[in-house]
Enzyme design. Sequence first.
Site, PDB file in Angstrom:
ATOM      1  N   ASN A 188      13.434   4.065   4.843  1.00 11.78           N
ATOM      2  CA  ASN A 188      12.475   3.051   5.285  1.00 11.78           C
ATOM      3  C   ASN A 188      11.360   3.766   6.028  1.00 11.78           C
ATOM      4  O   ASN A 188      11.570   4.824   6.614  1.00 11.78           O
ATOM      5  CB  ASN A 188      13.160   2.049   6.224  1.00 11.78           C
ATOM      6  CG  ASN A 188      12.190   0.961   6.681  1.00 11.78           C
ATOM      7  OD1 ASN A 188      11.420   0.416   5.878  1.00 11.78           O
ATOM      8  ND2 ASN A 188      12.202   0.637   7.969  1.00 11.78           N
ATOM      9  N   SER A 220       0.840  -1.209   0.000  1.00 13.63           N
ATOM     10  CA  SER A 220       0.000   0.000   0.000  1.00 13.63           C
ATOM     11  C   SER A 220       0.874   1.257   0.000  1.00 13.63           C
ATOM     12  O   SER A 220       0.501   2.272  -0.589  1.00 13.63           O
ATOM     13  CB  SER A 220      -0.993   0.004   1.163  1.00 13.63           C
ATOM     14  OG  SER A 220      -0.335   0.209   2.388  1.00 13.63           O
ATOM     15  N   ASN A 221       2.048   1.200   0.633  1.00 14.48           N
ATOM     16  CA  ASN A 221       2.954   2.357   0.579  1.00 14.48           C
ATOM     17  C   ASN A 221       3.512   2.550  -0.834  1.00 14.48           C
ATOM     18  O   ASN A 221       3.690   3.681  -1.273  1.00 14.48           O
ATOM     19  CB  ASN A 221       4.087   2.219   1.593  1.00 14.48           C
ATOM     20  CG  ASN A 221       3.645   2.669   2.980  1.00 14.48           C
ATOM     21  OD1 ASN A 221       3.432   3.855   3.213  1.00 14.48           O
ATOM     22  ND2 ASN A 221       3.454   1.703   3.877  1.00 14.48           N
ATOM     23  N   HIS A 248       8.614   3.180   9.102  1.00 10.70           N
ATOM     24  CA  HIS A 248       8.339   2.283  10.235  1.00 10.70           C
ATOM     25  C   HIS A 248       7.070   2.768  10.946  1.00 10.70           C
ATOM     26  O   HIS A 248       6.913   3.968  11.184  1.00 10.70           O
ATOM     27  CB  HIS A 248       9.531   2.290  11.202  1.00 10.70           C
ATOM     28  CG  HIS A 248       9.350   1.320  12.334  1.00 10.70           C
ATOM     29  ND1 HIS A 248       9.546  -0.034  12.177  1.00 10.70           N
ATOM     30  CD2 HIS A 248       8.954   1.510  13.614  1.00 10.70           C
ATOM     31  CE1 HIS A 248       9.291  -0.646  13.330  1.00 10.70           C
ATOM     32  NE2 HIS A 248       8.933   0.275  14.216  1.00 10.70           N
ATOM     33  N   ASP A 269      16.197  -0.543  11.775  1.00  9.61           N
ATOM     34  CA  ASP A 269      15.508   0.618  12.373  1.00  9.61           C
ATOM     35  C   ASP A 269      16.413   1.582  13.135  1.00  9.61           C
ATOM     36  O   ASP A 269      15.949   2.282  14.029  1.00  9.61           O
ATOM     37  CB  ASP A 269      14.395   0.129  13.341  1.00  9.61           C
ATOM     38  CG  ASP A 269      13.340  -0.688  12.623  1.00  9.61           C
ATOM     39  OD1 ASP A 269      13.143  -0.477  11.415  1.00  9.61           O
ATOM     40  OD2 ASP A 269      12.708  -1.537  13.272  1.00  9.61           O
ATOM     41  N   LEU A 287      16.882  -7.860   5.788  1.00  5.94           N
ATOM     42  CA  LEU A 287      17.929  -6.866   6.035  1.00  5.94           C
ATOM     43  C   LEU A 287      18.715  -6.721   4.730  1.00  5.94           C
ATOM     44  O   LEU A 287      19.106  -7.717   4.125  1.00  5.94           O
ATOM     45  CB  LEU A 287      18.835  -7.379   7.158  1.00  5.94           C
ATOM     46  CG  LEU A 287      19.766  -6.372   7.830  1.00  5.94           C
ATOM     47  CD1 LEU A 287      18.973  -5.234   8.460  1.00  5.94           C
ATOM     48  CD2 LEU A 287      20.603  -7.065   8.906  1.00  5.94           C
ATOM     49  N   GLU A 305       1.223   7.013   7.180  1.00  5.65           N
ATOM     50  CA  GLU A 305       2.384   6.580   6.369  1.00  5.65           C
ATOM     51  C   GLU A 305       2.186   6.994   4.914  1.00  5.65           C
ATOM     52  O   GLU A 305       3.122   7.443   4.249  1.00  5.65           O
ATOM     53  CB  GLU A 305       2.529   5.050   6.403  1.00  5.65           C
ATOM     54  CG  GLU A 305       2.938   4.502   7.750  1.00  5.65           C
ATOM     55  CD  GLU A 305       3.110   2.987   7.703  1.00  5.65           C
ATOM     56  OE1 GLU A 305       3.661   2.466   6.714  1.00  5.65           O
ATOM     57  OE2 GLU A 305       2.698   2.313   8.660  1.00  5.65           O
TER      58      GLU A 305
END
Length: 233
Positions: free
Chosen positions: A108, A14-15, A110, A151, A93, A180
């Site tokens: 990224n 969705s992002n 989060h 992160d 990763l 987001e």
Amino acid sequence: MSVPAAVFASGGGSNLGALLEYERRHEGAGYRIELVVSDREEAGAITRARSAGRDAEVVPTGTRPDEDVTPELLALLERSGVEAIFLAGYLRLLPGELVRRFQGRILNVHPALLPAFGGKGMYGLRVHRAVLEQGSRVTGVTVHFVNEVYDEGAVLAQWPVPVRSGDTPESLAARVLSVEHVLYPLSADHLGRALSKGRQPSPLDPFSELFLLGLDPPEYELGHQIRRAFGYT
Ligand code: GRF
């Protein structure tokens, strides 16, 4: 000038959808998605990318060592002329060599306010469950640079999201995800514009009036409360 970019995603994407939609609506956006990479053939992100006419490639990782995966990824990125990478629900990763090659050019998103509720194993509903178990009244979204630890890269932008009484992990996830979808494309645009001028971006100011105008009423109001608390006029 748009910077050619790749999106890495393992899930529904969705992002990725929000990044594509922002790019479609803003002709002078700072990025253009040239390539989508997933570790899973069945990822929704792959279908989404192909239906938007973008190049989509599956690079399985599983138990493959980095020495095997890295050249494959680097060749794909080079072929598409990629200069920035946006991770959007990519659950692997990134190999160290790739992170070093694209230092300062990988973002990224989060679904919490890092450094809280982050790190290995903190993804999806686990994050929101932990926020509720902790009794936090505020959570949020963090867009950060990617380094070699989960992160832990420098923060580019953060946006708080209220936890409401009666929230479930699912209802909280939906509220956070809608933020987001606003914050990530703005951050990607911001990075792309800076890189195309040969600069590193300054941290994005999500409390500017311009940013707030893109939000739905509850977050818009919260944004104004925070602006006032921080002394913005
Ligand atoms: C998002 O919650 C994002 O914060 C996290 O993974 C999720 C991806 O969702 N990194 P989607 O695949 O973009 O819908």
